[in-house]
Design an enzyme around this catalytic site. Sequence first.
Site, PDB file in Angstrom:
ATOM      1  N   HIS A  48       2.802   2.809  12.955  1.00 24.92           N
ATOM      2  CA  HIS A  48       1.443   3.877  13.277  1.00 24.92           C
ATOM      3  C   HIS A  48       2.089   4.632  14.569  1.00 24.92           C
ATOM      4  O   HIS A  48       1.421   5.556  15.031  1.00 24.92           O
ATOM      5  CB  HIS A  48       0.912   3.216  13.741  1.00 24.92           C
TER       6      HIS A  48
ATOM      7  N   ASP B 116      -0.294   4.127   0.930  1.00 19.93           N
ATOM      8  CA  ASP B 116      -0.341   5.822   1.775  1.00 19.93           C
ATOM      9  C   ASP B 116       0.600   5.159   3.343  1.00 19.93           C
ATOM     10  O   ASP B 116       1.069   4.156   3.440  1.00 19.93           O
ATOM     11  CB  ASP B 116      -1.930   5.564   2.291  1.00 19.93           C
TER      12      ASP B 116
ATOM     13  N   ASP C 149       3.585  -7.028   3.243  1.00 17.09           N
ATOM     14  CA  ASP C 149       3.119  -5.558   4.353  1.00 17.09           C
ATOM     15  C   ASP C 149       2.868  -6.589   5.697  1.00 17.09           C
ATOM     16  O   ASP C 149       2.390  -6.208   6.006  1.00 17.09           O
ATOM     17  CB  ASP C 149       1.396  -4.816   3.831  1.00 17.09           C
TER      18      ASP C 149
ATOM     19  N   HIS D 297       0.477  -1.251   0.006  1.00 15.28           N
ATOM     20  CA  HIS D 297       0.215  -0.262   0.220  1.00 15.28           C
ATOM     21  C   HIS D 297       0.768   1.876   0.301  1.00 15.28           C
ATOM     22  O   HIS D 297       1.630   1.411   0.846  1.00 15.28           O
ATOM     23  CB  HIS D 297      -0.637  -0.102   1.261  1.00 15.28           C
TER      24      HIS D 297
ATOM     25  N   GLU E 273      -4.627   2.343   2.694  1.00 12.55           N
ATOM     26  CA  GLU E 273      -5.060   1.095   3.606  1.00 12.55           C
ATOM     27  C   GLU E 273      -4.751   0.949   4.619  1.00 12.55           C
ATOM     28  O   GLU E 273      -6.222   1.032   5.529  1.00 12.55           O
ATOM     29  CB  GLU E 273      -3.720   0.008   3.159  1.00 12.55           C
ATOM     30  N   GLU E 274      -4.300   2.632   4.791  1.00  8.95           N
ATOM     31  CA  GLU E 274      -4.053   2.653   7.045  1.00  8.95           C
ATOM     32  C   GLU E 274      -5.715   2.885   7.681  1.00  8.95           C
ATOM     33  O   GLU E 274      -5.856   3.013   8.895  1.00  8.95           O
ATOM     34  CB  GLU E 274      -3.083   3.898   6.955  1.00  8.95           C
TER      35      GLU E 274
ATOM     36  N   ASP F 101       6.104   1.386   6.929  1.00 10.79           N
ATOM     37  CA  ASP F 101       4.897   0.351   6.707  1.00 10.79           C
ATOM     38  C   ASP F 101       3.814   1.049   5.654  1.00 10.79           C
ATOM     39  O   ASP F 101       3.592   2.513   6.081  1.00 10.79           O
ATOM     40  CB  ASP F 101       4.264   0.711   8.275  1.00 10.79           C
TER      41      ASP F 101
HETATM   42 ZN   LIG Z   1       0.604  -1.590   6.113  1.00 11.71          ZN
END
Ligand SMILES: [Zn+2]
Length: 485
Positions: free
Chosen positions: A457, A78, A169, A76, A145-146, A115
């Site tokens: 994150h 983003d 991922d 992904h 995705e997030e 990520d």
């Molecule tokens: Zn991810």
Amino acid sequence: MSSILNLAPQNVWKHFHELTQVPRPSGHLEKIQNFLVDYGKKIGVESFKDEAGNVIYKKPAYPGMEDRKTVILQAHMDMVPQKNKDKVHDFEKDPIEPVVDGEWVHANGTTLGADDGMGVAAIMAVMEDKNLKHGPLEALITADEETGMYGAFALKPGTVEGDILLNLDSETEGELYIGCAGGVDINASLEYKEVPVEKEKAALKVSLKGGRGGHSGMEINQGRANANKLMARFLNQAAAESEVCLVSWEGGNMRNSIPREAESVITLDKAQVDNVKKIAENCAKTFNEEFKETETEITLTVEAVETPAVGVPQEISDNLIDAILACPNGVLRYIPTIPDTVETSSNMAIVDIKDGKASVKFLTRSSRDSMKNYMAQSIAATFRMAGMKVEMSGAYSGWEPDMKSPILGAMTKAYKTQFGEEAKVKVVHAGLECGIIGAVVPGLDMISFGPTLESPHTPNERCLIATVDRFYDFLVATLENTPLK
Ligand SMILES: [Zn+2]
């Protein structure tokens, strides 16, 4: 200070460095989409953006390998925009500043975006390399995705046509993921007319605190307390000995978190107050004994409050307490073929009873859709018996593990040959894009893997340098060993 451009493998880190220079927080992807489409054109592969904002590449097989299955490389584009309080950073404009720190790379005060920038960088490296041996290749670099896997959800059938999907991922090198959970939201609700509370009744506020909570999927099998369940157990015991009636109940606040706290207000006969306080003390002791290995200290406090004018009708109060106590919660079943791996679970997340409205909200998960439906229907049946309306929404498919999958066979063998050790085969009890994409492209043989990341994150996100080399080597070996059509 050393730069990530000097790290091995240089072709992956070079592209990762380029990605750090292109802003790409979820929801603001125009720059990265243009960058990726242009990159594909520049290196001479078919390259386009679909209606969902995903970027797709298609690259023909290395000469002589046309007879292999088509592999879709997926990552992904983003990243989660998180920064330290004191860091000045505009995620829509400013580049990420990667820092090499011993064995790790992190960013300067922000998320790093490994990520899933590492997955995207690996795709760019594979697409660019003219000497790499592989069958027909596609890449699917998904949008947003997030924040809810929006790119994957909006993928149209026919956009990619591969047989095998390698999702890049995952967060621990040496682990191969072969399944994930789907989910469904369940809402039980009821409207009632509040009734006057007799003036001579006493009222108590009951507060339950101290639970650790946690992720409702990944941590559902950690044996932690659900604050709403403990509240129900206390209220059920109190109601067995005195005529307890609810005025309100609020517990939990997010569907995907195990509830840590709950608070209720109840009315009862004045003569029963001391007895109910004793029950609370005993419950607190029992709960702390039951959860001493998995929880921090749980407190259950009861304090007298002013008797409210109105409350929940007695029969409805009884039904609500019974239903919340009775409904299934936590792990329902482990995957029979994979040890210690949750298949089906539910989190009774939010209880909200006040002002004439009652609602109870759940997130139910399973890698097997039929078991997810069974769990959801069990919960629905419980609340229908209590006279509540039950609605389901936001259902998405799981990814059911297949221990006999050809790509799993090829990859576990390749891993052993390459590193002299066994890869760990796992299933994650949370949603991955594979579940969504697998529902759009039926019959895909899928695996998820990646280099080792920590604390994604968060501004502490970091990537273990040595695992990027292993990850990329393993990806290359997997492509060389793509099964025949
Ligand atoms: Zn991810």
